[in-house]
Scaffold this motif. Structure first.
Motif, mmCIF file in Angstrom:
data_model
loop_
_atom_site.group_PDB
_atom_site.id
_atom_site.type_symbol
_atom_site.label_atom_id
_atom_site.label_comp_id
_atom_site.label_asym_id
_atom_site.label_seq_id
_atom_site.Cartn_x
_atom_site.Cartn_y
_atom_site.Cartn_z
ATOM 1 N N ALA A 1 16.207 -75.914 30.228
ATOM 2 C CA ALA A 1 17.669 -75.871 30.307
ATOM 3 C C ALA A 1 18.230 -74.937 29.245
ATOM 4 O O ALA A 1 19.150 -74.151 29.517
ATOM 5 N N LEU A 2 17.698 -74.974 28.033
ATOM 6 C CA LEU A 2 18.161 -74.075 26.977
ATOM 7 C C LEU A 2 17.869 -72.622 27.328
ATOM 8 O O LEU A 2 18.694 -71.730 27.087
ATOM 9 N N LEU A 3 16.727 -72.374 27.907
ATOM 10 C CA LEU A 3 16.375 -71.018 28.333
ATOM 11 C C LEU A 3 17.342 -70.516 29.398
ATOM 12 O O LEU A 3 17.814 -69.371 29.330
ATOM 13 N N VAL A 4 17.664 -71.348 30.359
ATOM 14 C CA VAL A 4 18.594 -70.964 31.427
ATOM 15 C C VAL A 4 19.977 -70.682 30.850
ATOM 16 O O VAL A 4 20.618 -69.683 31.183
ATOM 17 N N VAL A 5 20.451 -71.545 29.950
ATOM 18 C CA VAL A 5 21.764 -71.343 29.330
ATOM 19 C C VAL A 5 21.759 -70.031 28.544
ATOM 20 O O VAL A 5 22.727 -69.255 28.596
ATOM 21 N N GLY A 6 20.703 -69.763 27.832
ATOM 22 C CA GLY A 6 20.598 -68.511 27.079
ATOM 23 C C GLY A 6 20.626 -67.291 27.983
ATOM 24 O O GLY A 6 21.307 -66.294 27.690
ATOM 25 N N LEU A 7 19.890 -67.336 29.087
ATOM 26 C CA LEU A 7 19.874 -66.212 30.026
ATOM 27 C C LEU A 7 21.243 -65.991 30.668
ATOM 28 O O LEU A 7 21.696 -64.851 30.800
ATOM 29 N N VAL A 8 21.911 -67.077 31.020
ATOM 30 C CA VAL A 8 23.252 -66.956 31.601
ATOM 31 C C VAL A 8 24.201 -66.351 30.577
ATOM 32 O O VAL A 8 25.022 -65.486 30.895
ATOM 33 N N GLY A 9 24.070 -66.765 29.319
ATOM 34 C CA GLY A 9 24.907 -66.196 28.257
ATOM 35 C C GLY A 9 24.657 -64.716 28.075
ATOM 36 O O GLY A 9 25.601 -63.929 27.918
ATOM 37 N N LEU A 10 23.402 -64.300 28.083
ATOM 38 C CA LEU A 10 23.088 -62.877 27.954
ATOM 39 C C LEU A 10 23.638 -62.062 29.118
ATOM 40 O O LEU A 10 24.164 -60.955 28.925
ATOM 41 N N VAL A 11 23.534 -62.576 30.317
ATOM 42 C CA VAL A 11 24.072 -61.884 31.490
ATOM 43 C C VAL A 11 25.585 -61.775 31.380
ATOM 44 O O VAL A 11 26.177 -60.726 31.664
ATOM 45 N N ALA A 12 26.238 -62.842 30.927
ATOM 46 C CA ALA A 12 27.691 -62.818 30.777
ATOM 47 C C ALA A 12 28.102 -61.797 29.719
ATOM 48 O O ALA A 12 29.061 -61.044 29.914
ATOM 49 N N LEU A 13 27.383 -61.748 28.594
ATOM 50 C CA LEU A 13 27.701 -60.768 27.555
ATOM 51 C C LEU A 13 27.474 -59.345 28.059
ATOM 52 O O LEU A 13 28.264 -58.442 27.777
ATOM 53 N N GLY A 14 26.417 -59.136 28.798
ATOM 54 C CA GLY A 14 26.108 -57.812 29.338
ATOM 55 C C GLY A 14 27.176 -57.348 30.314
ATOM 56 O O GLY A 14 27.594 -56.188 30.265
ATOM 57 N N SER A 15 27.657 -58.222 31.153
ATOM 58 C CA SER A 15 28.688 -57.825 32.117
ATOM 59 C C SER A 15 30.023 -57.629 31.407
ATOM 60 O O SER A 15 30.810 -56.779 31.808
ATOM 61 N N ARG A 16 30.268 -58.370 30.355
ATOM 62 C CA ARG A 16 31.523 -58.222 29.584
ATOM 63 C C ARG A 16 31.539 -56.862 28.881
ATOM 64 O O ARG A 16 32.543 -56.198 28.834
ATOM 65 N N ARG A 17 30.391 -56.453 28.324
ATOM 66 C CA ARG A 17 30.301 -55.173 27.620
ATOM 67 C C ARG A 17 30.468 -54.003 28.588
ATOM 68 O O ARG A 17 30.995 -52.965 28.216
ATOM 69 N N ARG A 18 29.968 -54.124 29.795
ATOM 70 C CA ARG A 18 30.075 -53.045 30.774
ATOM 71 C C ARG A 18 31.532 -52.837 31.219
ATOM 72 O O ARG A 18 31.917 -51.750 31.570
ATOM 73 N N ARG A 19 32.305 -53.901 31.243
ATOM 74 C CA ARG A 19 33.697 -53.800 31.669
ATOM 75 C C ARG A 19 34.545 -53.023 30.665
ATOM 76 O O ARG A 19 35.517 -52.415 31.008
ATOM 77 N N ARG A 20 34.175 -53.070 29.412
ATOM 78 C CA ARG A 20 34.979 -52.391 28.369
ATOM 79 C C ARG A 20 34.781 -50.936 28.370
ATOM 80 O O ARG A 20 34.296 -50.103 28.727
#
Length: 109
Positions: A90-109
């Motif tokens: 579960a921690l691994l999944v939460v971490g991966l989702v967080g990384l994907v969210a950060l990556g998509s947030r950075r691309r939008r800027r």
């Protein structure tokens, strides 16, 4: 030399000819049905459906086996979750989702 004289009466010969004609007509009808395009297509379709059913059945059994094996890794024999395995995943999944969210947030800027 064997005696090949026919001892049948004309009526017996006629009856034999009629019987053989009937058998021959039945055989020809069967051949006609077998080589008819609808029969050939129906047989081919049935064979394909059978092969697909067989393949899907084997795939279902394989997937079911994998799901059961994965479930056995996270649930004990009594049906209770194995926290020592569930929490890290579960921690691994939460971490991966967080990384994907950060990556998509950075691309939008």
């Amino acid at each position: 030399m064997a005696d090949t004289a026919d001892t049948r009466t004309p009526a017996q010969i006629e009856a034999d000819i009629k019987r053989r004609r009937a058998v021959l007509a039945e055989t020809l009808d069967e051949i006609g049905v077998r080589v008819h395009p609808k029969t050939i297509m129906g047989d081919a379709k049935a064979k394909v459906v059978s092969n697909v059913d067989h393949t899907l059945g084997r795939a279902y059994v394989g997937v079911n086996r994998v799901v059961s094996d994965v479930k056995a890794q996270f649930v004990d024999e009594e049906g209770s979750p194995r926290l020592e395995r569930v929490v890290p995943v579960a921690l691994l999944v939460v971490g991966l989702v967080g990384l994907v969210a950060l990556g998509s947030r950075r691309r939008r800027r």
